[in-house]
Scaffold this motif. Structure first.
Motif, short mmCIF file in Angstrom:
data_model
loop_
_atom_site.label_atom_id
_atom_site.label_comp_id
_atom_site.label_asym_id
_atom_site.label_seq_id
_atom_site.Cartn_x
_atom_site.Cartn_y
_atom_site.Cartn_z
N LEU A 57 0.84 -1.20 0.00
CA LEU A 57 0.00 0.00 0.00
C LEU A 57 0.87 1.25 0.00
N LEU A 58 0.46 2.23 -0.77
CA LEU A 58 1.18 3.50 -0.80
C LEU A 58 0.44 4.54 0.01
N ALA A 59 1.21 5.29 0.79
CA ALA A 59 0.66 6.36 1.61
C ALA A 59 1.54 7.59 1.46
N VAL A 67 5.84 3.31 1.32
CA VAL A 67 5.22 2.00 1.11
C VAL A 67 5.03 1.32 2.45
N GLY A 68 3.81 0.82 2.67
CA GLY A 68 3.51 -0.01 3.83
C GLY A 68 3.13 -1.40 3.34
N LEU A 97 -1.92 8.00 -8.70
CA LEU A 97 -0.56 8.42 -8.36
C LEU A 97 0.29 7.21 -7.98
N ALA A 98 -0.29 6.27 -7.24
CA ALA A 98 0.43 5.05 -6.87
C ALA A 98 0.88 4.30 -8.13
N VAL A 121 8.17 0.11 4.76
CA VAL A 121 8.03 -0.49 6.08
C VAL A 121 7.23 -1.78 5.93
N LEU A 122 7.76 -2.86 6.48
CA LEU A 122 7.12 -4.17 6.48
C LEU A 122 6.60 -4.44 7.88
#
Length: 165
Positions: A57-59, A67-68, A97-98, A121-122
């Motif tokens: 997921l992009l934030a 990235v999460g 955008l992602a 981040v994982l």
């Protein structure tokens, strides 16, 4: 785990892993365009418990993209992601955008081989898994690799960023 990067599964993610010498296994499956949740579909089609299948997921964290990566059955905790990156505020990124920033389509966004490297981040739950599955860069393709190798190829870090749905 074998390296598989044949033409039928060649994506920027598989190319990046092969170039880095990281062992992975490609797991293609027949994607159903009607599937409501891509990650849960992958877990079901591949016969893997959802705790080992992670979604990308992009934030936007304090104005910058990040990235999460969290288990498919969970949600991304935006406050926890911001904290893990030393930020104050995070919100989900617009899907268009992602796609532009990663070079992948939604439902097939891989954390590996993105056009623009982003802070990654994982979720720490991955530590409990010998291997994890992430999108391989297209719908209907997951890549299996160790969590530490995933962090190595993405220059990422572990943090508690998932919360149950």
């Amino acid at each position: 785990m074998a390296r598989r990067a044949d033409a039928s599964v060649g994506t920027p993610a598989t190319v990046a892993l092969t170039r880095a010498g990281i062992a992975f296994t490609a797991h293609p499956y027949e994607h159903d365009p009607r599937a409501a949740a891509y990650g849960l579909e992958a877990a079901e089609k591949l016969g893997i418990e959802p705790a080992r299948v992670f979604k990308t997921l992009l934030a936007t964290v304090d104005g910058g993209l990040a990235v999460g990566i969290v288990p498919v059955a969970d949600q991304l905790d935006l406050k926890a992601l911001a904290a893990a990156l030393g930020g104050k505020r995070a919100e989900m990124t617009d899907p268009a955008l992602a796609e532009r920033k990663t070079g992948y389509v939604v439902g097939g966004i891989s954390p590996i081989g993105q056009k623009t490297p982003l802070p990654t981040v994982l979720d720490e739950s991955a530590i409990l898994c010998e291997t994890v599955f992430v999108s391989g860069g297209r719908r209907g393709l997951d890549l299996e690799l160790t969590p530490d190798d995933l962090l190595a190829i993405t220059a990422g870090r572990y943090a508690p960023i998932a919360r149950p749905r």
